[in-house]
Design an enzyme around this catalytic site. Structure first.
Site: not given
Length: 345
Positions: A130-132, A155, A159
């Site tokens: 993810t870009d998060e 989260y 990741k």
């Protein structure tokens, strides 16, 4: 090609499974069938001779070894993950166990399988992230593949850890990997705790539509079927050890996204008053990243990929799908945590 897809009964994973089968690949769907998974997501391919299902948990190393030995895949696409930020705030342990320890188990199982087969040249381990992991942007700039990691939630931290493990297994052990980091996905089969389905289903039922903070948080929205197309392209043609950012090129403020969905609901399922009357601003999520934006130049120039669905077209398709598929989403509303405000910390 025979592809092992982890998390293939989830939202993005099932889109990958459906597209891969449609393109003639053999697919083994490995999923633990936790709360956000749904076998109905892949019912359209369930009877295909190209499809197999294995209920297994990536935290179970013995099960992973068995599945690899039984099905002997040419590639692994790793999508199994705990993915809801609000749930990670309330219960971070599950995110560490699945996203970090589970990824470690899968890497080790894949490495053992790869070595036992004498390092087949075409084998690939594709890690989907993810870009998060990059944190929060200001009003300017975009995430690139070299943006320093700066995760802000349990989260995204889990990741980020899994991304680092995958890179380490490539550099240390030579495991042939590719990585992708995507922007926010939306579309059919999206589990009804995420923003887009929450807005659609609350509008449909006349319930308040919660918008965190002032609604000014910006996301780059990627239609899930476009994402699946990009993932299969990276699997087949991406350079080993390389990461690719996948974005929808659709930056939208949350409040504008919500208003667009309400306008679609006004058009397709008109009520006595406009659906935007249901919008309710609520206390913001702790540590809520202000803006994400993807610079997609690498995947565009190296692999020739661009998204094909605009945000307007994608939201129209998505609203229509939910209105036409109550039999899919209605049973999911009773699952644990759905419809509740999570992540207050």
């Amino acid at each position: 090609m025979k592809i092992l897809v982890t998390g293939g009964a989830g939202f993005i994973g099932s889109a990958v499974v459906r597209l891969a089968v449609a393109r003639g690949h053999e697919v083994v769907n490995l999923d633990a069938l936790t709360y956000a998974a749904n076998p109905e997501n892949v019912v359209s391919v369930a009877d295909s001779p190209l499809y197999r299902f294995e209920q297994a948990d990536i935290r179970d190393r013995a099960a992973l070894d068995r599945v690899l030995e039984t099905h002997r895949p040419d590639a692994i696409m790793h999508l199994a993950a705990e993915s809801h930020v609000d749930r990670s705030i309330d219960g971070p342990g599950a995110f560490i166990e699945t996203n970090v320890t589970g990824t470690y188990n899968l890497l080790e199982a894949a490495r053992s399988w790869w070595l036992a087969q004498d390092r087949p040249e075409g084998f690939r381990f594709h890690h989907i992230s993810t870009d998060e992991v990059f944190g929060s942007l200001g009003e300017e700039g975009q995430f690139t593949e070299t943006t320093p990691y700066d995760p802000r939630s349990p989260y995204s931290a889990s990741k980020a850890a899994s991304d680092h493990l995958v890179r380490a297994w490539h550099e240390t052990y030579g495991l042939p990997v590719v990585l992708t980091n995507c922007s926010n996905n939306y579309g059919p089969f999206h589990f009804p705790e995420k923003l887009v389905p929450v807005v659609i289903l609350n509008a449909l039922r006349g319930l308040p539509i919660p918008v965190y903070g002032d609604g000014g948080n910006v996301r780059d929205w990627l239609y899930v079927e476009d994402h699946a197309d990009a993932l299969l392209l990276v699997l087949e043609k991406g350079r080993l050890g390389r990461s690719y950012n996948i974005g929808g090129e659709n930056e939208v403020k949350n409040i504008d996204l919500v208003r667009t969905i309400c306008a679609e609901m006004d058009r397709l399922r008109p009520d006595a008053a406009p659906h935007n009357r249901l919008i309710k601003f609520v206390t913001d999520r702790p540590g809520h990243d202000r803006r994400y934006a993807i610079d997609p130049i690498r995947i565009r120039t190296e692999l020739g990929w661009r998204p094909s669905v605009t945000i307007e077209e994608g939201l129209r398709r998505t609203v229509e799908w939910y209105l036409d598929n109550e039999n899919w989403w209605s049973p999911l509303l009773s699952r644990q945590g759905v419809g509740e405000r999570l992540g207050k910390a």
